[in-house]
Enzyme design. Sequence first.
Site, PDB file in Angstrom:
ATOM      1  CG  ASP A 128      -2.100  -1.016   1.028  1.00  0.00           C
ATOM      2  OD1 ASP A 128      -2.171  -1.973   0.222  1.00  0.00           O
ATOM      3  OD2 ASP A 128      -2.803  -1.018   1.973  1.00  0.00           O
ATOM      4  NE  ARG A 275      -0.891  -9.528   0.210  1.00  0.00           N
ATOM      5  CZ  ARG A 275      -1.799  -9.720   1.249  1.00  0.00           C
ATOM      6  NH1 ARG A 275      -2.569  -8.803   1.821  1.00  0.00           N
ATOM      7  NH2 ARG A 275      -1.822 -10.792   1.770  1.00  0.00           N
TER       8      ARG A 275
HETATM    9  O1  F6P Z   1      -1.968  -3.992   4.078  1.00  0.00           O
HETATM   10  C1  F6P Z   1      -1.937  -4.525   2.767  1.00  0.00           C
HETATM   11  C2  F6P Z   1      -3.108  -4.976   2.313  1.00  0.00           C
HETATM   12  O2  F6P Z   1      -2.724  -5.745   1.113  1.00  0.00           O
HETATM   13  C3  F6P Z   1      -4.395  -4.025   2.323  1.00  0.00           C
HETATM   14  O3  F6P Z   1      -4.168  -3.377   1.239  1.00  0.00           O
HETATM   15  C4  F6P Z   1      -5.552  -4.975   2.349  1.00  0.00           C
HETATM   16  O4  F6P Z   1      -6.538  -4.568   2.891  1.00  0.00           O
HETATM   17  C5  F6P Z   1      -4.925  -5.948   3.255  1.00  0.00           C
HETATM   18  O5  F6P Z   1      -3.587  -6.087   3.074  1.00  0.00           O
HETATM   19  C6  F6P Z   1      -5.762  -7.566   2.941  1.00  0.00           C
HETATM   20  O6  F6P Z   1      -4.968  -8.329   3.486  1.00  0.00           O
HETATM   21  P1  F6P Z   1      -5.482 -10.007   3.758  1.00  0.00           P
HETATM   22  O7  F6P Z   1      -6.638 -10.298   3.018  1.00  0.00           O
HETATM   23  O8  F6P Z   1      -4.037 -10.713   3.297  1.00  0.00           O
HETATM   24  O9  F6P Z   1      -5.720 -10.197   5.172  1.00  0.00           O
END
Ligand code: F6P
Length: 342
Positions: A128, A275
């Site tokens: 982010d 990601r």
């Molecule tokens: O903090 C990074 C991030 O990619 C955010 O944009 C998103 O809300 C979150 O992680 C989602 O994380 P997860 O679904 O892996 O818990």
Amino acid sequence: MKIGILTSGGDCPGLNAVIRGIVLKGTTSYDLEFVGIRDGWRGVVDADFFPLTRHEVKGLAKVGGTILGTSRTNPYEGDRGGAENIKATLAEHGIDGIVAIGGEGTLAAADRLAKDGVNVFGVPKTIDNDLGATDYSFGFDTAVNIATEAMDRLRTTGDSHQRCMVAEVMGRHVGWIALHAGMAAGAHVICIPEVPLSIDEITAQVTSAFERGRAPLVVVSEGFKLKGQEEAYSDKGLDAFNRPRLGGISEILAPEIERLTGIETRATVLGHIQRGGSPSGFDRVLATRLGLHTADAVVDGDWGSMVALRGTDIVRVPFADALGELHTVPLSRYEEAAALFG
Ligand code: F6P
């Protein structure tokens, strides 16, 4: 000196490159020994360690994910958690300090442990790009490239059908991914958490683009709020840190845009695709440099701080610098991009 390395919180392209950088510099320039800690703070609490040598990190700069695994475990929770237990566990295994690679939650835990006398050094991580102490964090550039490529594809199918395409990207508190990918892909309006817009402001840009014969592209951060909306859209419950799981605002916006403009509108949530996979060249270099400098800091015993990118230099800053204010998109950057809307 024996050092444990962990990755914690959401994963991010470049984590493996950091690990490789630390281990290569630590073993070749210094006489450091390393152990991998499995699944973030969970592995510290459970003493889940394994030897991490040059062999284990070979070829890792280009590999996505993390060879160490990750979790959102809080090191202060559970029977074996807390600073005193952790100090005893580390002493029992001859581990002199921990390198924690993670985002806001990880660094907050690292800060607390360091204040409680555990030797911890940090490496900031977030796609982010929302951490205050560093100009850019690794993973961000890769996410922007993935999102840009996806939007280029949305634009060609949108053009074929004369549809409005709404592309939703990650960005819980800040709109950096949306701003950069949206600019790169020529979005007709970009919606970010820092700048609430009304649905009429969005549809005005959509209509203007459509009337010029373009298939409108709307880019929205998951954390965007319409004017008057109090919380970011969430319908998936809470995560391990009790934060709402975001995602889905595009599915709310798309039918509204279609209803108000009469233009057929489709939503795409890019989600975790942003990601996954190999880090970009930029992120491989940034992550590797952060790793190399981390090895130096560990040898210097600079516990309680972390590496960060300032301009083109890698510097060391206290954890508190990363935990203070979020690295938000300045209004001037948004206004610059807004000159291209519609
Ligand atoms: O903090 C990074 C991030 O990619 C955010 O944009 C998103 O809300 C979150 O992680 C989602 O994380 P997860 O679904 O892996 O818990």
